[in-house]
Design a protein around this motif. Structure first.
Motif, short mmCIF file in Angstrom:
data_model
loop_
_atom_site.label_atom_id
_atom_site.label_comp_id
_atom_site.label_asym_id
_atom_site.label_seq_id
_atom_site.Cartn_x
_atom_site.Cartn_y
_atom_site.Cartn_z
N GLY A 99 0.84 -1.19 0.08
CA GLY A 99 -0.06 -0.03 0.01
C GLY A 99 0.91 1.21 0.13
N VAL A 100 2.05 1.16 -0.31
CA VAL A 100 2.94 2.45 -0.52
C VAL A 100 2.27 3.16 -1.59
CG1 VAL A 100 5.41 3.43 -0.66
CG2 VAL A 100 4.95 1.27 0.65
N ARG A 101 2.08 4.63 -1.29
CA ARG A 101 1.54 5.23 -2.45
C ARG A 101 2.49 5.92 -3.34
NH1 ARG A 101 -1.28 6.00 2.17
NH2 ARG A 101 0.10 7.68 2.90
N SER A 102 3.77 6.49 -2.94
CA SER A 102 4.51 7.16 -3.40
C SER A 102 5.97 7.32 -2.91
CB SER A 102 4.18 8.53 -4.04
OG SER A 102 4.10 9.64 -2.97
N PHE A 103 6.79 7.32 -3.69
CA PHE A 103 8.31 7.51 -3.05
C PHE A 103 9.12 7.87 -4.39
CE2 PHE A 103 7.96 2.99 -3.56
CZ PHE A 103 9.28 2.82 -4.45
N HIS A 104 10.27 8.66 -4.11
CA HIS A 104 11.37 9.10 -5.02
C HIS A 104 12.34 7.72 -4.77
CE1 HIS A 104 10.23 13.30 -5.63
NE2 HIS A 104 10.22 13.27 -4.32
N PHE A 105 13.15 7.34 -5.76
CA PHE A 105 14.05 6.37 -5.77
C PHE A 105 15.34 6.77 -6.62
CE2 PHE A 105 11.17 4.88 -9.03
CZ PHE A 105 12.12 4.83 -10.16
N ASP A 106 16.37 6.31 -5.87
CA ASP A 106 17.77 6.16 -6.52
C ASP A 106 18.43 5.04 -6.30
OD1 ASP A 106 20.15 6.82 -7.20
OD2 ASP A 106 20.63 8.90 -6.12
N LEU A 107 18.57 4.26 -7.29
CA LEU A 107 19.10 2.89 -7.26
C LEU A 107 20.59 2.67 -8.01
CD1 LEU A 107 15.75 1.17 -8.43
CD2 LEU A 107 16.45 1.74 -6.02
N GLN A 108 21.47 2.10 -7.19
CA GLN A 108 22.74 2.19 -7.91
C GLN A 108 23.45 0.50 -7.75
OE1 GLN A 108 25.38 5.51 -7.41
NE2 GLN A 108 24.01 6.94 -7.41
N GLY A 109 24.17 0.13 -8.74
CA GLY A 109 24.78 -1.06 -8.45
C GLY A 109 25.74 -1.26 -9.65
N ARG A 110 26.14 -2.59 -9.73
CA ARG A 110 27.25 -2.78 -10.82
C ARG A 110 26.26 -2.93 -11.96
NH1 ARG A 110 29.50 -8.18 -9.69
NH2 ARG A 110 29.52 -7.42 -7.78
N GLY A 111 26.46 -2.19 -12.96
CA GLY A 111 25.80 -2.16 -14.40
C GLY A 111 24.35 -1.59 -14.04
N LEU A 112 24.19 -0.78 -13.07
CA LEU A 112 22.78 -0.10 -12.68
C LEU A 112 22.84 1.09 -12.07
CD1 LEU A 112 19.77 -0.77 -12.03
CD2 LEU A 112 20.59 -1.35 -9.59
N ARG A 113 21.95 1.87 -12.92
CA ARG A 113 21.66 3.26 -12.32
C ARG A 113 20.19 3.83 -12.70
NH1 ARG A 113 22.06 7.47 -9.15
NH2 ARG A 113 22.42 9.57 -9.94
N VAL A 114 19.51 3.66 -11.72
CA VAL A 114 17.97 4.20 -12.02
C VAL A 114 17.51 4.96 -11.04
CG1 VAL A 114 15.59 3.48 -12.47
CG2 VAL A 114 17.67 1.99 -13.21
N GLU A 115 16.99 6.40 -11.50
CA GLU A 115 16.33 7.15 -10.77
C GLU A 115 15.05 7.57 -11.22
OE1 GLU A 115 18.27 11.13 -9.91
OE2 GLU A 115 20.25 10.15 -10.28
N GLY A 116 14.04 7.95 -10.27
CA GLY A 116 12.83 8.36 -10.49
C GLY A 116 11.79 8.58 -9.40
N GLU A 117 10.56 8.43 -9.77
CA GLU A 117 9.27 8.22 -8.80
C GLU A 117 8.56 7.26 -8.98
OE1 GLU A 117 7.62 12.24 -9.27
OE2 GLU A 117 9.44 13.01 -8.48
N TYR A 118 8.05 6.45 -8.04
CA TYR A 118 7.15 5.50 -7.94
C TYR A 118 5.84 6.22 -7.52
CZ TYR A 118 3.96 1.84 -6.26
OH TYR A 118 3.05 1.11 -6.08
N ASP A 119 4.62 6.08 -8.21
CA ASP A 119 3.27 6.60 -7.82
C ASP A 119 2.29 5.45 -7.91
OD1 ASP A 119 1.81 8.41 -6.76
OD2 ASP A 119 1.69 9.75 -8.47
#
Length: 150
Positions: A99-119
């Motif tokens: 039931g989480v409504r929204s959050f910003h995210f910043d995900l990093q790792g080996r071969g990974l970089r994703v930023e954005g928003e979940y809504d």
């Protein structure tokens, strides 16, 4: 007092609005449960300053936090991992189911970089880089999320 109660208390102490507080605590619960299910030993904690409250988890291959800045309309998921996109997709799926409504995210790792928003089931991507980042977005789409902004 458990770690979730401590986080919620610190958020209330900083006058974080109830909807933002609920999303932040639920998102942190999701992270704790996901790490437990994956069987990873962890350290965890909560700390606050004048401008933010951070609940964190640190373990082998994964460092993450739910950061809630005073005055912001949603918490932020910060995650650094070498464990791959499946764990990340599980976090999103569990957050949605919880039931989480929204959050910003910043995900990093080996071969990974994703930023954005979940809504509420929609993943709005602002930055994506690396093969694993694209794999994560494809996995989210397979799990029924709407991925936009590519």
């Amino acid at each position: 007092m458990g770690i979730l109660e401590e986080f919620e208390w610190k958020l209330a102490e900083h006058d974080v609005p109830i909807p933002v507080r609920q999303d932040a605590v639920t998102l942190y619960r999701v992270l704790l449960e996901t790490v437990r299910i994956w069987g990873i030993e962890r350290e965890e904690g909560v700390r606050g300053s004048r401008s933010e409250v951070r609940a964190w988890i640190s373990c082998e291959g994964l460092d993450c936090a739910v950061l809630t800045k005073v005055g912001e309309d949603r918490p932020q998921l910060l995650l650094r991992t070498v464990l791959g996109p499946r764990l990340l997709a599980e976090v999103f799926e569990r957050a949605h189911e919880s039931g989480v409504r929204s959050f910003h995210f910043d995900l990093q790792g080996r071969g990974l970089r994703v930023e954005g928003e979940y809504d509420v089931g929609i993943v709005q991507v602002k930055v994506v880089d690396g093969e694993v980042g694209w794999e994560l977005l494809e996995d989210l789409e397979r799990r029924g999320f709407s991925v936009t902004g590519l």
